[in-house]
Design a protein around this motif. Structure first.
Motif, PDB file in Angstrom:
ATOM      1  N   GLY A 158      56.746 -41.083 -30.698  1.00 22.46           N
ATOM      2  CA  GLY A 158      55.660 -40.671 -29.806  1.00 22.46           C
ATOM      3  C   GLY A 158      56.182 -39.934 -28.580  1.00 22.46           C
ATOM      4  O   GLY A 158      57.157 -40.345 -27.949  1.00 22.46           O
ATOM      5  N   ASN A 159      55.550 -38.825 -28.282  1.00 25.20           N
ATOM      6  CA  ASN A 159      55.821 -37.992 -27.101  1.00 25.20           C
ATOM      7  C   ASN A 159      57.200 -37.330 -27.086  1.00 25.20           C
ATOM      8  O   ASN A 159      57.510 -36.572 -26.162  1.00 25.20           O
ATOM      9  N   PRO A 182      51.642 -34.789 -33.833  1.00 19.99           N
ATOM     10  CA  PRO A 182      51.800 -33.325 -33.886  1.00 19.99           C
ATOM     11  C   PRO A 182      51.351 -32.698 -35.210  1.00 19.99           C
ATOM     12  O   PRO A 182      50.723 -31.650 -35.215  1.00 19.99           O
ATOM     13  N   GLU A 183      51.671 -33.334 -36.309  1.00 25.00           N
ATOM     14  CA  GLU A 183      51.394 -32.710 -37.604  1.00 25.00           C
ATOM     15  C   GLU A 183      49.895 -32.572 -37.872  1.00 25.00           C
ATOM     16  O   GLU A 183      49.486 -31.790 -38.715  1.00 25.00           O
ATOM     17  N   GLU A 184      49.078 -33.353 -37.152  1.00 28.08           N
ATOM     18  CA  GLU A 184      47.634 -33.238 -37.359  1.00 28.08           C
ATOM     19  C   GLU A 184      46.924 -32.720 -36.106  1.00 28.08           C
ATOM     20  O   GLU A 184      45.693 -32.753 -36.033  1.00 28.08           O
ATOM     21  N   ALA A 185      47.688 -32.248 -35.128  1.00 29.11           N
ATOM     22  CA  ALA A 185      47.072 -31.754 -33.892  1.00 29.11           C
ATOM     23  C   ALA A 185      46.291 -30.473 -34.176  1.00 29.11           C
ATOM     24  O   ALA A 185      46.544 -29.781 -35.160  1.00 29.11           O
ATOM     25  N   LYS A 186      45.313 -30.187 -33.296  1.00 29.47           N
ATOM     26  CA  LYS A 186      44.503 -28.977 -33.454  1.00 29.47           C
ATOM     27  C   LYS A 186      45.396 -27.735 -33.379  1.00 29.47           C
ATOM     28  O   LYS A 186      46.415 -27.732 -32.686  1.00 29.47           O
ATOM     29  N   ILE A 187      44.952 -26.678 -34.003  1.00 28.71           N
ATOM     30  CA  ILE A 187      45.793 -25.480 -34.105  1.00 28.71           C
ATOM     31  C   ILE A 187      46.149 -24.931 -32.727  1.00 28.71           C
ATOM     32  O   ILE A 187      47.263 -24.466 -32.489  1.00 28.71           O
ATOM     33  N   ASN A 188      45.203 -25.034 -31.763  1.00 30.80           N
ATOM     34  CA  ASN A 188      45.488 -24.498 -30.426  1.00 30.80           C
ATOM     35  C   ASN A 188      46.367 -25.433 -29.594  1.00 30.80           C
ATOM     36  O   ASN A 188      46.809 -25.071 -28.508  1.00 30.80           O
ATOM     37  N   GLU A 189      46.618 -26.617 -30.089  1.00 27.96           N
ATOM     38  CA  GLU A 189      47.542 -27.507 -29.381  1.00 27.96           C
ATOM     39  C   GLU A 189      48.998 -27.148 -29.672  1.00 27.96           C
ATOM     40  O   GLU A 189      49.923 -27.719 -29.087  1.00 27.96           O
ATOM     41  N   MET A 190      49.189 -26.226 -30.558  1.00 28.73           N
ATOM     42  CA  MET A 190      50.497 -25.608 -30.778  1.00 28.73           C
ATOM     43  C   MET A 190      51.598 -26.617 -31.120  1.00 28.73           C
ATOM     44  O   MET A 190      52.722 -26.544 -30.617  1.00 28.73           O
ATOM     45  N   GLY A 191      51.233 -27.546 -31.974  1.00 28.43           N
ATOM     46  CA  GLY A 191      52.256 -28.462 -32.461  1.00 28.43           C
ATOM     47  C   GLY A 191      52.580 -29.614 -31.533  1.00 28.43           C
ATOM     48  O   GLY A 191      53.486 -30.397 -31.809  1.00 28.43           O
ATOM     49  N   VAL A 192      51.857 -29.704 -30.425  1.00 32.22           N
ATOM     50  CA  VAL A 192      52.071 -30.850 -29.529  1.00 32.22           C
ATOM     51  C   VAL A 192      50.986 -31.888 -29.818  1.00 32.22           C
ATOM     52  O   VAL A 192      49.801 -31.551 -29.861  1.00 32.22           O
ATOM     53  N   GLY A 193      51.383 -33.101 -30.036  1.00 27.41           N
ATOM     54  CA  GLY A 193      50.440 -34.134 -30.455  1.00 27.41           C
ATOM     55  C   GLY A 193      50.190 -35.180 -29.389  1.00 27.41           C
ATOM     56  O   GLY A 193      50.566 -35.023 -28.224  1.00 27.41           O
ATOM     57  N   TRP A 194      49.545 -36.236 -29.816  1.00 26.75           N
ATOM     58  CA  TRP A 194      49.300 -37.426 -28.994  1.00 26.75           C
ATOM     59  C   TRP A 194      48.620 -37.084 -27.655  1.00 26.75           C
ATOM     60  O   TRP A 194      48.979 -37.638 -26.605  1.00 26.75           O
ATOM     61  N   ALA A 195      47.665 -36.141 -27.700  1.00 25.79           N
ATOM     62  CA  ALA A 195      46.931 -35.803 -26.480  1.00 25.79           C
ATOM     63  C   ALA A 195      46.296 -37.074 -25.916  1.00 25.79           C
ATOM     64  O   ALA A 195      45.658 -37.836 -26.644  1.00 25.79           O
ATOM     65  N   ASN A 196      46.492 -37.283 -24.641  1.00 29.52           N
ATOM     66  CA  ASN A 196      46.081 -38.540 -24.009  1.00 29.52           C
ATOM     67  C   ASN A 196      44.902 -38.271 -23.084  1.00 29.52           C
ATOM     68  O   ASN A 196      45.017 -37.551 -22.093  1.00 29.52           O
ATOM     69  N   LYS A 197      43.743 -38.870 -23.409  1.00 33.00           N
ATOM     70  CA  LYS A 197      42.518 -38.590 -22.647  1.00 33.00           C
ATOM     71  C   LYS A 197      42.370 -39.478 -21.405  1.00 33.00           C
ATOM     72  O   LYS A 197      41.420 -39.341 -20.653  1.00 33.00           O
TER      73      LYS A 197
END
Ligand code: HEB
Length: 732
Positions: free
Chosen positions: A126-127, A283-298
């Motif tokens: 993670g991260n 990352p592998e399932e992140a939105k296309i505009n997230e450019m491969g960065v995952g685990w977006a934290n709200k």
């Protein structure tokens, strides 16, 4: 685009079908693709590119200075805790290297695989996508001169240096891959962090808990153990059992395990300051505009003080960006109780924080937090053996510093194999036994004239092609490309544990080696026994080729040397034992139930062979009659053994023969004449697979057809040379 996802048919009609490959229909099918993973066309560099040559142009001092500066250059998009990325990079490097497992040599930081699925998306990583992005300016600046694989491992090493720790040194030399490895079994589960113990048999209670081999982590998606305790249950004693087992799978003993954990957690913190469900997909399932960065934290700003990674929250020491002995001082100075982190994870906090142990917040000026521990940390003082070591380290910080430095060095380099593969100016002089050292070659190399004389002497002994070929094969076939261990160099075949291996005893290699050694001793040529064994194999192959009516001289490049017993780590060499060797039709009684043909492909992969080379070597060794067991003639489908003919293929795919299993296990088969019913041959699974598997049959048909023998011999020889030279790191 409409909201509705296309069906498989729609998808398939418009582009390459997804999830409809043959492995979807026939999941047990032999996977020959593992043999052809490193297709040169998949490489962004051209075919002449050699990482070692590009690296030679790198200014290592400048690189290290750049990394050191980057370490404290906090970025708004991912602010550094206490203004220092060091601890974060240490975790990244440890997770890159820490997937290594000693049993099959797979995993580790040697290829930069952390950039790809599944590793880039494992919950335990993670991260770390941010850690790699932080390093992009460095990779961009140095380009082809610096592999990601080296950078991901180097960053943690530099981090230790910049925080006051003296490391043991560093070797470069890891070349990148461009797609995830296809050959690694990461475990049976179909979900991340599943808590059903699917990879275990037995139980904690009676000490019978056993982790499925060759795995080295307790759950899918973890590098080692669950930090909250086994399956999330906060039990430090049980955690100790899991830690011991998983670290042993990497070849680490108790002292190394404690040194690594104590040393590592001297730095940094855990992150879980917010609700766990605020965190988005990997990352592998992140939105296309997230450019491969995952685990977006709200949660709040989603970074800095609100970062959520493991879900545990807090630092281990009051000085998290400095090398000192405060980890052990902290853990021994307090009484600990289990508490929930803000993300709901189980962790340990002091019943009462003593003076001097409050931890300044990583981001909020003036805020103080209690130190915390996870289950594996508590194991360091709850398990009696770990406790003894932890106490010793607390009393003797110099011992800790030395043993942590050595264990960290081993962690980062173990999967690189012998020291000959290390590059750069920071490689320490000290040679370590886990590097499988061989002596330097001394004096002039044996010359062509001497080689010719030695070959003649070998031919005069009366040793058969079968004896010479199977002995050279036995010496070289221990190689595995996963961690570059094993192989013919060193002639360890005459040392413990290899002399005692069943397959070596059974196939009588000791007698052959004795005769080769006599010739060596009678000659004034400066040649090692390791070289003699390979040269003997070449004589055997040339003899068998000649008997079949061809004339080929096999490339021989001297320069191997002979290791001593002291240079050989006996217990980890046991992992290299060929318990199955299709090429010599050998299979030790096995309990795994893995069909022999899958084990054959695995060995071929380890030996760096293509499918045609694998086929030619197997068929050719049958023609030579090189089965390990004197009394086993399975697969020797020829009436003129000793000659490197294509008889194996011709007879195997002959429709005039009907094959039937000899019993229910379907391990052995008899081939009868279709008309008379007369028994003609016997064979094993690894023989018949060249007739039954459609891809292997396609190769067998070419080798068995008119004019095919020439192709087969050509592939035999190229495969042979590859196997003999796999461990000649001085040549590639
Ligand atoms: Fe560690 C961190 C666990 C080992 C180093 N870790 C960490 C965390 C956890 C852990 C949970 C947190 C994450 C987040 O962020 O949230 N580990 C662990 C375990 C183990 C370990 C369970 C086993 C015993 N480590 C380790 C080692 C090392 C380390 C071996 C090295 C050497 N870690 C580390 C660091 C950190 C961590 C440095 C910090 C990071 C930061 O700060 O970011």
């Amino acid at each position: 685009m409409s909201d509705q996802k296309p069906t498989r048919q729609e998808w398939g009609a418009r582009t390459t079908p997804r999830l409809q490959g043959n492995e979807h229909w026939w999941p047990d099918q032999l996977n020959l693709n593992v043999l052809h993973q490193k297709h040169p066309d998949a490489n962004p560099f051209d075919e002449t590119f050699r990482y070692s040559e590009a690296f030679a142009k790198l200014d290592v001092d400048e690189l290290c200075a750049d990394i050191d500066a980057l370490m404290t250059d906090s970025q708004d998009w991912w602010p550094a805790d206490w203004g220092h990325y060091g601890p974060f990079f240490i975790r990244m490097s440890w997770h890159a290297a820490g997937t290594y497992r000693a049993l099959d040599g797979r995993g580790g930081g040697g290829t930069g695989a952390q950039r790809f699925a599944p590793l880039n998306s494992w919950p335990d990583n993670g991260n770390l996508d941010k850690a790699r992005r932080l390093l992009w300016p460095i990779k961009q600046k140095y380009g082809e001169k610096l592999s990601w694989a080296d950078l991901l491992v180097l960053a943690g090493n530099r981090a230790l240096e910049t925080m006051g720790f003296k490391t043991f040194g560093f070797g470069f030399g890891r070349s990148d891959i461009w797609a995830p490895e296809d050959d690694i079994y990461w475990g049976p589960e179909a979900e991340w962090l599943g808590d059903k113990d699917e990879r275990y048999t037995g139980s904690f209670e009676d000490g019978s808990r056993v982790l499925d081999n060759p795995l080295a982590a307790v759950q899918m998606g973890l590098i080692y153990v669950n930090p909250e305790g086994p399956n999330g249950v906060p039990d430090a004693a049980k955690s100790a059992m899991d830690v011991r087992e998983t670290f042993a799978r990497m070849g680490m003993n108790d002292r190394e395990t404690v040194a690594l954990t104590v040393g590592g957690h001297t730095f940094g913190k855990m992150h879980g300051n917010g609700p766990a469900d605020a965190v988005g997909g990997a990352p592998e399932e992140a939105k296309i505009n997230e450019m491969g960065v995952g685990w977006a934290n709200k949660h709040e700003t989603g970074l800095g003080e609100y970062t959520i990674t493991s879900g545990l929250e807090g630092a281990w020491t009051p000085t998290p960006t400095k090398w000192d002995n405060t980890y052990l001082e902290t853990i021994f100075s307090h009484e600990w109780k289990v508490k929930k982190s803000p993300a709901g994870a189980n962790q340990w906090e002091p019943v009462e924080v003593k003076d001097g142990f409050w931890v300044p917040d990583a981001h909020v000026e003036g805020k103080k937090n209690p130190p915390v521990m996870n289950a594996a940390d508590m194991a360091m003082i709850v398990d009696p053996d770990y406790l003894k070591i932890s106490k010793e380290y607390r009393e003797n910080p110099d011992v800790l510093a030395d043993e942590f430095a050595r264990a960290w060095y081993k962690l980062l380099h173990r999967d690189m194999g012998p020291r000959a593969r290390y590059l750069g100016p920071q490689v320490p002089n000290e040679v370590l036994v886990w590097q499988d050292p061989v002596p330097e070659h001394e004096g002039p190399l044996v010359n062509d004239e001497q080689i010719t004389a030695l070959k003649q002497a070998i031919a005069n002994t009366g040793l058969t092609a079968k004896q010479l070929v199977s002995t050279a094969w036995a010496s070289a076939c221990t190689y595995r490309q996963t961690d570059h261990r094993g192989g013919a160099n060193g002639a360890r075949i005459r040392l413990e544990p290899q002399v005692g291996w069943d397959i070596n005893v059974r196939s009588g290699v000791a007698d052959v080696i004795d005769q080769l050694e006599k010739i060596k001793n009678d000659s004034d040529a400066n040649i090692s026994l390791a070289d003699m064994i390979v040269l003997g194999g070449n004589v055997g192959v040339e003899k068998a080729v000649k008997a079949a009516g061809y004339d080929i001289t096999i490339r021989f490049i001297p320069g191997r040397t002979d290791a001593t017993q002291e240079m050989t780590e006996v217990d980890t060499h046991a992992y290299l034992e060929p318990r199955h060797d299709a090429f010599r039709n050998y299979m030790q009684a096995q309990s795994t139930g893995i069909p022999a043909e899958h084990l054959m492909v695995d060995r071929a992969f380890m030996l760096n062979l293509s499918a045609p080379q694998m086929a030619a070597l197997l068929g050719g060794m049958r023609a030579i009659g090189a089965n390990a067991d004197e009394n086993n003639t399975d697969g020797i489908l020829t009436h003129r053994p000793g000659q490197l003919t294509n008889d194996f293929f011709v007879n195997l795919i002959d429709m005039g023969t009907v094959w039937e299993p000899t019993d229910e296990s379907e391990e052995r088969f008899v081939g009868r004449d279709r008309k008379s019913g007369e028994t003609k041959w016997t064979a094993s699974r690894v023989d018949l697979v060249y007739g039954s598997n459609s891809q292997l049959r396609a190769i067998a048909e070419e080798f068995g057809a008119s004019g095919g023998e020439r192709h087969m011999i050509h592939k035999f020889v190229s495969g042979w040379v590859k196997v003999m030279e796999n461990d000649r790191f001085d040549l590639h």
